[in-house]
Design a protein around this motif. Sequence first.
Motif, PDB file in Angstrom:
ATOM      1  N   ILE A 194      -6.587   7.653 -11.680  1.00 25.99           N
ATOM      2  CA  ILE A 194      -5.084   8.617 -11.094  1.00 25.99           C
ATOM      3  C   ILE A 194      -5.452   9.271 -12.619  1.00 25.99           C
ATOM      4  CG2 ILE A 194      -2.977   9.240 -10.918  1.00 25.99           C
ATOM      5  CD1 ILE A 194      -3.954   6.812  -8.689  1.00 25.99           C
ATOM      6  N   ASP A 195      -5.111   8.899 -13.490  1.00 25.25           N
ATOM      7  CA  ASP A 195      -4.223   9.566 -15.098  1.00 25.25           C
ATOM      8  C   ASP A 195      -5.350  10.115 -15.994  1.00 25.25           C
ATOM      9  OD1 ASP A 195      -1.875   8.609 -14.756  1.00 25.25           O
ATOM     10  OD2 ASP A 195      -2.012   6.843 -16.661  1.00 25.25           O
ATOM     11  N   VAL A 196      -6.275   9.706 -15.818  1.00 26.09           N
ATOM     12  CA  VAL A 196      -7.664  11.021 -15.662  1.00 26.09           C
ATOM     13  C   VAL A 196      -8.433  12.195 -15.558  1.00 26.09           C
ATOM     14  CG1 VAL A 196     -10.439  10.236 -16.756  1.00 26.09           C
ATOM     15  CG2 VAL A 196      -8.701   8.251 -17.434  1.00 26.09           C
ATOM     16  N   MET A 197      -7.691  11.345 -14.080  1.00 34.25           N
ATOM     17  CA  MET A 197      -8.551  13.103 -13.420  1.00 34.25           C
ATOM     18  C   MET A 197      -7.136  13.915 -13.610  1.00 34.25           C
ATOM     19  SD  MET A 197     -10.271  11.452  -9.454  1.00 34.25           S
ATOM     20  CE  MET A 197      -9.199  10.151  -9.773  1.00 34.25           C
ATOM     21  N   THR A 198      -6.012  13.378 -13.048  1.00 36.86           N
ATOM     22  CA  THR A 198      -4.392  14.353 -12.910  1.00 36.86           C
ATOM     23  C   THR A 198      -4.505  15.516 -14.338  1.00 36.86           C
ATOM     24  OG1 THR A 198      -3.175  12.465 -12.124  1.00 36.86           O
ATOM     25  CG2 THR A 198      -1.708  14.761 -13.585  1.00 36.86           C
ATOM     26  N   ASP A 199      -5.064  15.105 -15.385  1.00 39.39           N
ATOM     27  CA  ASP A 199      -5.317  14.808 -16.999  1.00 39.39           C
ATOM     28  C   ASP A 199      -5.804  16.128 -16.619  1.00 39.39           C
ATOM     29  OD1 ASP A 199      -3.664  15.461 -19.749  1.00 39.39           O
ATOM     30  OD2 ASP A 199      -5.935  14.844 -20.242  1.00 39.39           O
ATOM     31  N   VAL A 241       3.706 -14.361   4.282  1.00 39.70           N
ATOM     32  CA  VAL A 241       2.033 -15.068   3.600  1.00 39.70           C
ATOM     33  C   VAL A 241       1.103 -13.802   2.882  1.00 39.70           C
ATOM     34  CG1 VAL A 241       2.861 -15.909   6.411  1.00 39.70           C
ATOM     35  CG2 VAL A 241       1.796 -13.650   5.942  1.00 39.70           C
ATOM     36  N   CYS A 242       1.682 -12.633   2.752  1.00 35.57           N
ATOM     37  CA  CYS A 242       0.364 -11.772   1.860  1.00 35.57           C
ATOM     38  C   CYS A 242       1.377 -11.901   0.921  1.00 35.57           C
ATOM     39  CB  CYS A 242       0.424 -11.330   3.113  1.00 35.57           C
ATOM     40  SG  CYS A 242      -0.460 -10.066   2.173  1.00 35.57           S
ATOM     41  N   ASP A 243       0.043 -11.277  -0.050  1.00 37.46           N
ATOM     42  CA  ASP A 243       0.553 -11.303  -2.093  1.00 37.46           C
ATOM     43  C   ASP A 243       1.528  -9.781  -1.479  1.00 37.46           C
ATOM     44  OD1 ASP A 243       1.050 -10.776  -4.179  1.00 37.46           O
ATOM     45  OD2 ASP A 243      -0.857 -11.989  -5.041  1.00 37.46           O
ATOM     46  N   PRO A 244       2.743  -9.608  -2.645  1.00 38.15           N
ATOM     47  CA  PRO A 244       3.107  -8.476  -1.968  1.00 38.15           C
ATOM     48  C   PRO A 244       2.380  -7.393  -3.248  1.00 38.15           C
ATOM     49  CG  PRO A 244       4.857 -10.259  -2.718  1.00 38.15           C
ATOM     50  CD  PRO A 244       3.372 -10.564  -2.685  1.00 38.15           C
ATOM     51  N   ASN A 245       1.390  -7.873  -4.328  1.00 40.79           N
ATOM     52  CA  ASN A 245       0.177  -6.665  -4.818  1.00 40.79           C
ATOM     53  C   ASN A 245      -0.726  -6.506  -4.357  1.00 40.79           C
ATOM     54  OD1 ASN A 245       1.311  -7.381  -7.065  1.00 40.79           O
ATOM     55  ND2 ASN A 245       0.256  -9.493  -8.349  1.00 40.79           N
ATOM     56  N   ALA A 246      -1.008  -7.158  -2.603  1.00 42.77           N
ATOM     57  CA  ALA A 246      -1.850  -6.159  -1.879  1.00 42.77           C
ATOM     58  C   ALA A 246      -1.493  -5.610  -1.726  1.00 42.77           C
ATOM     59  CB  ALA A 246      -2.367  -7.092  -0.743  1.00 42.77           C
ATOM     60  N   VAL A 247      -0.288  -4.873  -0.990  1.00 41.04           N
ATOM     61  CA  VAL A 247       0.516  -3.729  -0.450  1.00 41.04           C
ATOM     62  C   VAL A 247       0.943  -3.161  -1.403  1.00 41.04           C
ATOM     63  CG1 VAL A 247       3.495  -4.208  -0.707  1.00 41.04           C
ATOM     64  CG2 VAL A 247       2.064  -3.131   1.546  1.00 41.04           C
ATOM     65  N   LYS A 248       1.270  -3.049  -3.145  1.00 40.77           N
ATOM     66  CA  LYS A 248       0.816  -2.007  -4.151  1.00 40.77           C
ATOM     67  C   LYS A 248      -0.277  -1.771  -4.126  1.00 40.77           C
ATOM     68  CE  LYS A 248       4.923  -4.721  -5.887  1.00 40.77           C
ATOM     69  NZ  LYS A 248       4.922  -6.134  -7.749  1.00 40.77           N
ATOM     70  N   TYR A 249      -1.358  -2.469  -4.034  1.00 43.95           N
ATOM     71  CA  TYR A 249      -2.773  -1.413  -4.711  1.00 43.95           C
ATOM     72  C   TYR A 249      -3.109  -0.677  -3.336  1.00 43.95           C
ATOM     73  CZ  TYR A 249      -7.965  -1.129  -5.370  1.00 43.95           C
ATOM     74  OH  TYR A 249      -8.863  -1.249  -5.688  1.00 43.95           O
ATOM     75  N   LEU A 250      -2.553  -1.166  -1.999  1.00 39.82           N
ATOM     76  CA  LEU A 250      -2.375  -0.338  -1.112  1.00 39.82           C
ATOM     77  C   LEU A 250      -1.898   1.385  -1.205  1.00 39.82           C
ATOM     78  CD1 LEU A 250      -3.243  -2.203   1.839  1.00 39.82           C
ATOM     79  CD2 LEU A 250      -5.113  -0.925   1.051  1.00 39.82           C
ATOM     80  N   ASN A 251      -0.404   1.467  -1.727  1.00 39.97           N
ATOM     81  CA  ASN A 251      -0.276   2.501  -1.646  1.00 39.97           C
ATOM     82  C   ASN A 251       0.380   3.527  -3.308  1.00 39.97           C
ATOM     83  OD1 ASN A 251       1.857   4.086  -1.262  1.00 39.97           O
ATOM     84  ND2 ASN A 251       3.349   2.898  -3.326  1.00 39.97           N
ATOM     85  N   ARG A 252      -0.797   2.735  -4.477  1.00 37.00           N
ATOM     86  CA  ARG A 252      -1.333   3.048  -5.251  1.00 37.00           C
ATOM     87  C   ARG A 252      -2.783   3.691  -5.066  1.00 37.00           C
ATOM     88  NH1 ARG A 252       2.111   1.990  -6.651  1.00 37.00           N
ATOM     89  NH2 ARG A 252       2.436   0.810  -8.139  1.00 37.00           N
ATOM     90  N   LEU A 253      -3.370   3.498  -3.899  1.00 39.44           N
ATOM     91  CA  LEU A 253      -4.702   3.738  -3.682  1.00 39.44           C
ATOM     92  C   LEU A 253      -5.494   4.675  -2.737  1.00 39.44           C
ATOM     93  CD1 LEU A 253      -7.561   3.233  -3.376  1.00 39.44           C
ATOM     94  CD2 LEU A 253      -7.908   2.099  -1.595  1.00 39.44           C
ATOM     95  N   SER A 254      -3.773   4.854  -2.270  1.00 50.33           N
ATOM     96  CA  SER A 254      -3.443   6.085  -0.796  1.00 50.33           C
ATOM     97  C   SER A 254      -3.451   7.666  -2.573  1.00 50.33           C
ATOM     98  CB  SER A 254      -2.420   6.187   0.061  1.00 50.33           C
ATOM     99  OG  SER A 254      -1.963   5.403  -1.167  1.00 50.33           O
ATOM    100  N   ASP A 255      -2.900   7.236  -3.436  1.00 46.33           N
ATOM    101  CA  ASP A 255      -2.741   8.351  -4.118  1.00 46.33           C
ATOM    102  C   ASP A 255      -3.817   8.579  -5.397  1.00 46.33           C
ATOM    103  OD1 ASP A 255      -0.009   8.569  -3.788  1.00 46.33           O
ATOM    104  OD2 ASP A 255       0.794   6.772  -4.885  1.00 46.33           O
ATOM    105  N   PHE A 256      -4.659   7.687  -5.046  1.00 47.31           N
ATOM    106  CA  PHE A 256      -5.841   7.598  -5.342  1.00 47.31           C
ATOM    107  C   PHE A 256      -6.324   8.569  -4.891  1.00 47.31           C
ATOM    108  CE2 PHE A 256     -10.210   6.464  -5.666  1.00 47.31           C
ATOM    109  CZ  PHE A 256     -10.936   6.477  -7.018  1.00 47.31           C
TER     110      PHE A 256
END
Length: 315
Positions: A194-199, A241-256
């Motif tokens: 995201i940083d590379v593209m935004t720059d 029952v689900c790793d919080p990192n999974a939902v964090k990834y999806l949250n960041r993925l929408s920004d990507f």
Amino acid sequence: NTNTNTNTNTNNHHQETTQTPPPPPPKSKSGGRHGGNYTSKNVPYTRTGDTGTSQLLTGERRAKDDEAFEAMGTVDELCSVVGVVHAEIIHAKDAHERESAHAHARDADGGSSQQFQDLEIWLLDVMSRLFDIGSHLAKPNNSDCDSDSDTDTDSDQDGDTERRTSTPKQPKFTADGIGNGFDMEHIEILEEWIDVMTDELPELTHFILPTGTKTSAQLHVARCVCRRAERRVLPLVRDGVCDPNAVKYLNRLSDFFFTAARWSNFCHGGGSGNGLDEVQYRRPFRGAKQRNRVNVNLGSGSGSGSGREEKKHGA
């Protein structure tokens, strides 16, 4: 006469040998790894889900409208949408290579092949990570959680008594590549991209409409499906029952996806000042009663102010 009879018999024999053989008798057991009636290879149907249930990787069977399957299905849908974007990029790159054989032209969907090559590779990684999340969702953590216990000693006039306290149980997840957790490293990699593209992009200070190249439009569709996937996974995180990192990834993925959609339009013309217009939706001036569409060229490097306003009915 003898020759005629011989030819007739030969033709009849040839027709009999080329006829389609009758279908084989049904197997006592078929489907899945047992193959089908016409093949011994694995087949995708098992018939075990015909009653409306499906099996998790843990072996547990649940109704197909269970929260876990709803989350898995939405992540799978998102992966397929990303596959469409990837196919668009391959198509655009092929078109560019065909045209460049006769002239130094940019591809029809925008962007030089070199700039789009990064996005092509990134999307393959994204699809791989979505497969990882799907595997993790199919193995819900139902095991006992860890808890930290302390023993406090209190004294009173009747003697010493022990009071045992414990902190709330926390689920344990291990990112092992086979569905038992999700590595935080993948989230950090998304942020780097995201940083590379935004720059390279003009700074964004207004809402934009999801317009531009086919690749860009499909990336906006992926962004919306990604948000829905995040909403489907979140209840499983709350249930532990689900790793919080999974939902964090999806949250960041929408920004990507959002950033990649803008970057796709920017790369049209190689990002050399010939990029597509970004259609912003904003008030033309402070105090205006109605927001209007304002076209700003991404290749110009101006993302905050200059642009031409569309004065059309319904704008």
